[in-house]
Design a protein around this motif. Structure first.
Motif, PDB file in Angstrom:
ATOM      1  N   PHE A   1       0.544  -0.834   0.120  1.00 19.67           N
ATOM      2  CA  PHE A   1       0.120   0.238   0.164  1.00 19.67           C
ATOM      3  C   PHE A   1       0.900   1.077  -0.056  1.00 19.67           C
ATOM      4  O   PHE A   1       1.323   1.371   0.860  1.00 19.67           O
ATOM      5  N   SER A   2       0.736   2.062  -0.826  1.00 18.22           N
ATOM      6  CA  SER A   2       2.162   3.108  -1.194  1.00 18.22           C
ATOM      7  C   SER A   2       1.083   4.244  -1.025  1.00 18.22           C
ATOM      8  O   SER A   2       0.214   4.316  -1.393  1.00 18.22           O
ATOM      9  N   ILE A   3       1.616   5.132  -0.241  1.00 17.46           N
ATOM     10  CA  ILE A   3       0.814   6.118   0.526  1.00 17.46           C
ATOM     11  C   ILE A   3       2.352   7.531  -0.229  1.00 17.46           C
ATOM     12  O   ILE A   3       3.179   7.670   0.545  1.00 17.46           O
ATOM     13  N   ALA A   4       2.037   8.528  -1.639  1.00 19.86           N
ATOM     14  CA  ALA A   4       2.350   9.294  -1.499  1.00 19.86           C
ATOM     15  C   ALA A   4       2.051  11.072  -0.444  1.00 19.86           C
ATOM     16  O   ALA A   4       0.758  11.063  -1.345  1.00 19.86           O
ATOM     17  N   TYR A   5       2.562  11.587   0.195  1.00 15.55           N
ATOM     18  CA  TYR A   5       2.214  12.807   0.691  1.00 15.55           C
ATOM     19  C   TYR A   5       3.139  13.457   0.245  1.00 15.55           C
ATOM     20  O   TYR A   5       4.224  13.312   0.454  1.00 15.55           O
ATOM     21  N   ALA A   6       2.354  14.715   0.977  1.00 10.71           N
ATOM     22  CA  ALA A   6       3.785  16.266   1.104  1.00 10.71           C
ATOM     23  C   ALA A   6       4.936  16.169   1.324  1.00 10.71           C
ATOM     24  O   ALA A   6       5.278  15.761   2.245  1.00 10.71           O
ATOM     25  N   PRO A   7       5.717  17.161   0.231  1.00 10.14           N
ATOM     26  CA  PRO A   7       7.122  16.550   1.149  1.00 10.14           C
ATOM     27  C   PRO A   7       6.807  17.985   2.456  1.00 10.14           C
ATOM     28  O   PRO A   7       6.348  18.474   2.384  1.00 10.14           O
ATOM     29  N   LYS A   8       7.610  17.375   3.389  1.00  7.82           N
ATOM     30  CA  LYS A   8       7.749  17.685   4.586  1.00  7.82           C
ATOM     31  C   LYS A   8       6.484  17.142   5.937  1.00  7.82           C
ATOM     32  O   LYS A   8       6.621  17.970   6.685  1.00  7.82           O
ATOM     33  N   ALA A   9       5.585  16.423   4.831  1.00  6.92           N
ATOM     34  CA  ALA A   9       4.657  15.915   5.756  1.00  6.92           C
ATOM     35  C   ALA A   9       4.937  14.499   6.796  1.00  6.92           C
ATOM     36  O   ALA A   9       3.912  14.175   7.019  1.00  6.92           O
ATOM     37  N   ASP A  10       6.593  14.401   6.821  1.00 10.88           N
ATOM     38  CA  ASP A  10       6.174  13.200   7.544  1.00 10.88           C
ATOM     39  C   ASP A  10       5.686  13.496   8.765  1.00 10.88           C
ATOM     40  O   ASP A  10       5.511  11.948   9.509  1.00 10.88           O
ATOM     41  N   GLU A  11       6.042  14.517   9.618  1.00 11.21           N
ATOM     42  CA  GLU A  11       4.948  14.314  11.167  1.00 11.21           C
ATOM     43  C   GLU A  11       3.507  14.471  10.790  1.00 11.21           C
ATOM     44  O   GLU A  11       2.936  14.031  11.601  1.00 11.21           O
ATOM     45  N   ILE A  12       3.115  14.524   9.843  1.00 17.64           N
ATOM     46  CA  ILE A  12       1.608  14.722   9.794  1.00 17.64           C
ATOM     47  C   ILE A  12       1.071  13.484   9.402  1.00 17.64           C
ATOM     48  O   ILE A  12       0.175  12.874   9.886  1.00 17.64           O
ATOM     49  N   MET A  13       2.241  12.730   8.650  1.00 21.18           N
ATOM     50  CA  MET A  13       1.783  10.754   8.457  1.00 21.18           C
ATOM     51  C   MET A  13       2.035   9.829   9.508  1.00 21.18           C
ATOM     52  O   MET A  13       1.114   9.541  10.023  1.00 21.18           O
ATOM     53  N   LEU A  14       3.253  10.712  10.540  1.00 15.50           N
ATOM     54  CA  LEU A  14       3.288  10.079  11.664  1.00 15.50           C
ATOM     55  C   LEU A  14       1.845   9.660  12.316  1.00 15.50           C
ATOM     56  O   LEU A  14       1.522   9.188  12.865  1.00 15.50           O
ATOM     57  N   ALA A  15       1.791  11.369  12.757  1.00 19.32           N
ATOM     58  CA  ALA A  15       0.006  12.043  13.210  1.00 19.32           C
ATOM     59  C   ALA A  15      -1.047  10.834  12.585  1.00 19.32           C
ATOM     60  O   ALA A  15      -2.274  11.005  13.018  1.00 19.32           O
ATOM     61  N   MET A  16      -1.156  10.752  11.422  1.00 12.93           N
ATOM     62  CA  MET A  16      -1.804   9.809  11.063  1.00 12.93           C
ATOM     63  C   MET A  16      -2.176   8.369  11.652  1.00 12.93           C
ATOM     64  O   MET A  16      -3.152   7.706  12.013  1.00 12.93           O
ATOM     65  N   ILE A  17      -1.101   7.873  12.099  1.00 11.19           N
ATOM     66  CA  ILE A  17      -0.871   6.407  12.333  1.00 11.19           C
ATOM     67  C   ILE A  17      -1.217   6.802  13.853  1.00 11.19           C
ATOM     68  O   ILE A  17      -1.696   5.746  14.058  1.00 11.19           O
ATOM     69  N   LEU A  18      -0.966   7.737  14.604  1.00  9.21           N
ATOM     70  CA  LEU A  18      -1.053   7.818  16.072  1.00  9.21           C
ATOM     71  C   LEU A  18      -3.160   7.912  15.979  1.00  9.21           C
ATOM     72  O   LEU A  18      -3.227   7.140  16.760  1.00  9.21           O
TER      73      LEU A  18
END
Length: 810
Positions: A415-432
């Motif tokens: 499952f590939s998730i391509a999020y916006a550049p510099k949005a790594d913290e927000i991607m982690l927030a989605m996991i949380l």
């Protein structure tokens, strides 16, 4: 554990193991040509045949059973194995004296072991055309169709570039009624197909198919007919190019009568347990000038007067130990910025237990965050692919701003998730959020952005229609199904949408996390440079403590783990001019480094004082699994090294490895001398190299703050090395096919009317990057992926994503 008997010997083994693996784990020999440990069995050679409780089995694909009795040496089995080896010899060219595989050929070994001394079989030979791909030469006349090359390409590397292609060869039909079933089926299969390259894209710099070939059918093009296998000395060592620390063997032969001038002819690996990438296999042409430098007094004075020392990420543990000692004595600033960021991140995460490849392979859900799996650590990519191929319940969530078709093609379970550049913290927030974890109210900003989505769904409703009844006709009520549209309200979060994360992504992510029982999260090199890296590390520390998720960090440089444990690193604020900085294994005003002498053309770099390359010294590295691994010298070096410089400052060691046992035990190292370190795998795959380091540093306190929203921005450039390129060492190699450059998609190349090899210039303000443009076949976005060594004007100093202007092409 369960008990079985093999040839009347009772052994214990794991439930679910194959009989062959159980035998190998207990040092019981069963011949097998086609099988690769940890890969799916093909049953192509049938040499592993046996009897289990009186029935014929193939031990490579048969699972052990409690109290089973297995026989592998009955007269019937021995006779059939001999017949199989006889069929392999039919029309096999008698060129052993000059074959590159002679002396380590499994066909030779098993022909002798099966006592084949006559050839009762024959079939008309056919013309078979030699082929080539990547750095591989394929001679089909030597091929026995074991298909190990196909298996490793699929189950280890994940490229699926090779296949047994149906071929019209003469069949051994006349022997069908006179031979046992298994030998005939092996021979018949061998005559029906040959190996062919079927990949959609070119194969570059791998060579794992060469390594697994049991005969001389697949060979390294530059090695062909240059040396005999029995002349080569195999020197076990550790790959120096990335944090994986793969096991490799340098294969060396002397070049003069005295035996002093030596040359590395090729590099091999333990293909059953440790596949390696193109850098590990082919970048053996770079070393240091044998004599080194004589100006040691100048080097000593340079360090004595230095205001700062900048070190490279491939420093050995012993060199790092000495440099930290010199820092404490002399008081200079110590820089290694990429590793310092990793050091800070790891200290905040504060892991007391680290995880390795076995945890990846046994996980049912692998998640990557900010990790370019294809390029950062090939061994991790191979482990992920192996887990996806062999474990039906394993899935991968690949979360990264760059879409990579190589990763998505590994399995349908990606499952590939391509999020916006510099949005790594927000991607982690989605996991949380999906896990229902909200440490220190970090998700307050997420909840504050809640909005309502309206989703129209169609559902089926059953209705019963009353029927008219009369005295003449009585009918049962009629049941019908109606489709009714219904609009439902779904709570979602605008902060996720701004990062390119739609509700469907969140929904699927939540389901996958909910169903996982052994999830593992891989944190990639992009994260350590993130402006919110400290907060991300603190969130991950909480996540690991409160959920089943295990975390593995992918370090940014070869020995980032060792350097981060051993050295006190300062923030490189560019305070001092270059002339006040000594560079050790990197550039500086005064450079103490390998001169990167290339054995092919004699080219080398200018440095102020030459150090031995890592293939010329004894020392150790610490890999991403927190294992201390030994380096062995493959080539001679008679010059000075860092231990000679350190003696001028009161250190006593005559060589670097005099300090191996002194590496600090309070940091997790052990009091084990260098000469006592092992460097091998067991037959069952247990890694006996070096020892495991147990991190023992106190965690670095870091408060958790709310997730920060991002402002979406355009980007067209990303800083990352291509596959098989990692550093100035690999870029100095003439063996690699993959070049340092600016990579882009085919669509972008065509749109810009560029050709591969064109030189282009990308600018930001007055600064520019110039390099040759190449095609990345796996890249979906129309962006430029730039090799870091091209950024000489530090455009990417603070960011790994940029928006650059194409100035022109030459």
């Amino acid at each position: 554990m369960i008990k079985i008997k093999i040839n009347h010997q009772e052994i214990q083994c794991h439930e679910g193991q194959s009989v062959l693996e159980a035998a190998r784990s207990n040092n019981i020999y069963i011949p097998a040509i086609c099988y690769l440990t940890g890969c799916s069995p093909t049953v192509a050679c049938k040499m592993c045949m046996a009897e289990m409780d009186g029935k014929r089995i193939y031990t490579c694909n048969t699972k052990v059973k409690e109290n089973a009795t297995i026989l592998t040496q009955t007269p019937e089995i021995l006779s059939e194995r001999k017949a199989i080896m006889q069929t392999y010899g039919v029309n096999h060219p008698l060129e052993c004296g000059v074959c590159d595989k002679s002396g380590e050929c499994e066909l030779q070994d098993l022909t002798l072991k099966m006592r084949v001394n006559v050839q009762p079989f024959n079939v008309q030979d056919d013309d078979k055309e030699a082929k080539t791909w990547a750095q591989t030469l394929y001679d089909p006349n030597l091929c026995i169709m074991c298909e190990r090359c196909v298996t490793t390409c699929k189950d280890n590397i994940g490229d699926n570039n090779l296949k047994a292609i149906k071929t019209d060869l003469h069949a051994p039909d006349k022997f069908k009624d006179d031979m046992p079933k298994d030998p005939y089926s092996v021979w018949s299969r061998k005559q029906k197909a040959l190996i062919g390259y079927i990949g959609d894209n070119p194969c570059l710099d791998c060579g794992e198919c060469i390594s697994v070939c049991p005969v001389g059918a697949l060979g390294y093009k530059d090695f062909s007919y240059t040396a005999n296998a029995w002349e080569l000395q195999k020197i076990p060592s550790t790959c120096q190019h990335c944090p994986a620390g793969c096991f490799i063997s340098y294969e060396v032969r002397h070049q003069d009568i005295a035996g002093e001038a030596k040359k590395i002819y090729r590099v091999s690996n333990n293909f059953n347990h440790n596949p390696i990438c193109g850098a590990g296999r082919f970048v053996f042409d770079v070393s240091s000038s044998t004599q080194g430098s004589s100006n040691i007094t100048e080097a000593i004075n340079a360090i004595k007067n230095a205001k700062a020392v900048r070190i490279g990420g491939d420093l050995t543990n012993e060199e790092a130990y000495l440099i930290e000692g010199l820092r404490q004595k002399l008081g200079f600033k110590l820089y290694c910025e990429e590793t310092r960021l990793f050091q800070e991140f790891a200290r905040i995460l504060g892991q007391k237990q680290t995880y390795d490849l076995t945890h990846i392979k046994s996980s049912d859900l692998i998640i990557t965050l900010g990790c370019g799996v294809k390029t950062e650590n090939p061994l991790v990519r191979y482990a992920i692919n192996n887990a996806l191929k062999l474990n039906k319940n394993t899935s991968l969530i690949y979360a990264h701003p760059i879409k990579d078709t190589l990763i998505t093609k590994l399995s349908r379970s990606v499952f590939s998730i391509a999020y916006a550049p510099k949005a790594d913290e927000i991607m982690l927030a989605m996991i949380l959020t999906a896990l229902g974890v909200n440490p220190d109210n970090a998700l307050s900003s997420v909840y504050a952005s809640q909005k309502t989505l309206y989703q129209t769904t169609t559902k089926e409703v059953k209705k019963t229609l009353p029927q008219e009844n009369s005295q003449e006709n009585s009918q049962e009520p009629k049941e019908i199904t109606e489709k009714i549209e219904e609009t439902i309200e779904i709570p979602y979060y605008e902060i996720f949408e701004q990062a390119g994360l739609e509700y469907a992504v969140y929904e699927k992510l939540t389901a996958m996390l909910t169903n996982a029982t052994a999830p593992i999260l891989l944190i990639g090199q992009d994260i350590y440079k993130h402006k919110r890296a400290k907060n991300i590390a603190a969130l991950l520390a909480y996540l690991e403590k409160t959920t089943p998720i295990k975390i593995i960090l992918i370090p940014p440089q070869t020995n980032s783990v060792g350097i981060s444990l051993l050295c006190t690193l300062d923030t490189d604020l560019k305070t001092y001019p270059d002339q006040d900085i000594v560079g050790i294994r990197c550039k500086g005003g005064y450079s103490i480094d390998s001169d990167k002498y290339n054995a092919k053309d004699g080219s080398k770099e200018n440095v102020d004082f030459i150090l031995p390359a890592l293939n010329q010294l004894e020392g150790t590295l610490s890999n991403f699994e927190y294992k201390l691994l030994p380096l062995k010298p493959a080539l001679p070096y008679t010059g000075y090294d860092l231990s000679d410089i350190a003696r001028a400052f009161g250190f006593y060691g005559e060589s670097l490895v005099d300090y191996t046992h002194l590496l600090p035990q309070d940091l997790g190292y052990q009091n084990i001398p260098y000469d006592a370190l092992n460097s091998f795998y067991t037959r069952s795959g247990e890694d006996k190299r070096g020892y495991h380091i147990t991190p023992n540093q106190a965690p670095l306190a870091q408060s958790i703050t709310p997730i920060e929203p991002i402002t979406p921005q355009d980007f067209n450039a990303y800083l990352k090395y291509p596959q098989a390129q990692f550093s100035a060492i690999t870029s100095s190699s003439h063996n690699l096919q993959t070049q340092i450059g600016i990579y882009t998609s085919k669509n972008n190349l065509d749109t810009l009317k560029l050709s591969q090899g064109d030189t282009i210039t990308l600018t930001k303000g007055v600064r520019e990057i110039k390099g040759r443009v190449y095609l990345d076949y796996d890249l979906e976005q129309d962006i430029f992926v730039i090799s870091p060594c091209l950024d000489t004007q530090n455009i990417f100093e603070n960011e790994i994503f940029e928006n650059l202007t194409l100035k022109g092409a030459l």
